[in-house]
Scaffold this active site. Structure first.
Site, PDB file in Angstrom:
ATOM      1  N   TYR A 245       0.827  -1.201   0.000  1.00 49.25           N
ATOM      2  CA  TYR A 245       0.000   0.000   0.000  1.00 49.25           C
ATOM      3  C   TYR A 245       0.866   1.257   0.000  1.00 49.25           C
ATOM      4  CZ  TYR A 245      -3.586  -3.352   1.571  1.00 49.25           C
ATOM      5  OH  TYR A 245      -4.433  -4.421   1.693  1.00 49.25           O
TER       6      TYR A 245
ATOM      7  N   HIS B  15       0.248 -12.335   1.427  1.00 52.25           N
ATOM      8  CA  HIS B  15      -0.518 -11.378   0.651  1.00 52.25           C
ATOM      9  C   HIS B  15      -0.589 -11.770  -0.822  1.00 52.25           C
ATOM     10  CE1 HIS B  15      -1.332  -6.786  -0.095  1.00 52.25           C
ATOM     11  NE2 HIS B  15      -2.416  -7.527  -0.233  1.00 52.25           N
TER      12      HIS B  15
END
Length: 338
Positions: free
Chosen positions: A56, A140
């Site tokens: 992010y 992830h």
């Protein structure tokens, strides 16, 4: 705000969580003061679960979230981040908008689900966060790296949990099939399922959520608005980060009109639907401002009558066998509602 434990771990979460992609400049910049105000608003509303990832904003979300939480009592909140993408410094070359974040492209993402890669990722995250520990680590998006993730990445997380470095482990993805495999084939505490348990996508109810209940594991749900369509189904709405197809816009508007007849905003219906399954311990909402955080907390506090779910089933907008609203939901699988 209700608290739940994640699976059989000792890690607690609040039923509403702060999703940190937005403060990593997802799509558009967020000013530093606005990012801090968003975290402050979450804290004021009783949110104690905060989620981020190296991906992010090339680490910006972790740096901002860690800075905003650093003055808070460390035992008062739960922090989760993710592993699987290492950030390698490189000469800045434009922005990272190709990956969705309006930040300088001064790092390269390197996929790495090896044991060494997982440990290095966690060490790097701790440095960016400036905190003493991470409570939950997810593998992830291992979609295209399944073999290495199951053979090396997951065992590395299991060892770190046994060593007490992290409290709970899991995987986070936008699909259900591999998450269901994690539940069946490993000893994860929790899986993070994004966009597949929503008013528009019920695929997680087929196998993933029942599997979590059967095995005493927890599910954290993200993407409850399917990246925007269920927040505001107007012109230019997005669905799973792409322009929304007209058929889904039409469906979302029908749900919105039905909810309005019961005095329920669409966002409230979306949040309550996501939390309705007994496997769900936490619902993450992407936050980029204090206003969006307060709105989410308010929508979660909005009463939703069972008659709304009955009408949605009758109109074919929910599966006829969907149990939402038929009985009070028990506490999450493997967890204790507090």
């Amino acid at each position: 705000m209700r608290r739940n434990t994640l699976g059989r771990s000792a890690v607690e979460t609040t039923e509403l969580g702060f999703g940190g992609a937005g403060i990593g400049n997802l799509y558009t910049p967020v000013a530093p003061d606005d990012a801090l105000a968003a975290v402050d608003a979450a804290w004021e509303r009783g949110v104690r679960a905060f989620d981020t990832a190296p991906h992010y904003g090339l680490g910006l979300s972790e740096r901002r979230l860690g800075g905003a939480l650093r003055s808070r009592p460390r035992d008062a909140y739960t922090l989760s981040t993710k592993a699987g993408r290492l950030l390698d410094p490189c000469p800045a070359d434009g922005t990272d908008l190709a990956q969705g974040f309006d930040v300088p492209a001064d790092h390269r993402r390197i996929w790495d689900f090896s044991a060494d890669g997982i440990r290095r990722s966690i060490e790097d995250s701790l440095r960016r966060l400036g905190l003493d520990r991470i409570d939950v680590v997810y593998l992830h998006d291992p979609d295209d790296h399944a073999e290495q993730a199951f053979r090396e990445g997951y065992p590395a997380l299991e060892r770190l949990r046994a060593e007490g470095v992290v409290g709970a482990i899991g995987a986070g993805m936008n699909q259900t099939a591999m998450l269901t495999r994690f539940l069946r084939d490993t000893d994860v505490d929790v899986v993070l399922c994004a966009g597949r348990h929503t008013l528009l996508d019920h695929s997680a109810r087929a196998e993933l959520l029942p599997e979590a209940v059967a095995r005493g594991r927890s599910v954290v749900v993200g993407g409850v608005f399917n990246s925007g369509l269920l927040a505001d189904p107007g012109p230019g709405a997005t669905y799973d980060y792409l322009p929304a197809p007209e058929r889904l816009i039409t469906r979302a508007r029908r749900i919105e009109r039905t909810a309005a007849r019961h005095g329920v905003p669409l966002r409230a219906a979306a949040l309550h639907y996501a939390r309705s399954h007994p496997a769900v311990a936490c619902t993450l909402v992407g936050v980029r401002s204090a206003e969006t955080m307060r709105d989410a907390a308010d929508r979660l506090a909005t009463p939703v009558p069972a008659a709304l779910w009955d009408e949605l089933r009758a109109e074919g907008l929910l599966p006829v066998d969907d149990p939402v609203g038929l009985a009070p939901a028990p506490g999450p699988a493997g967890g204790v509602a507090r």
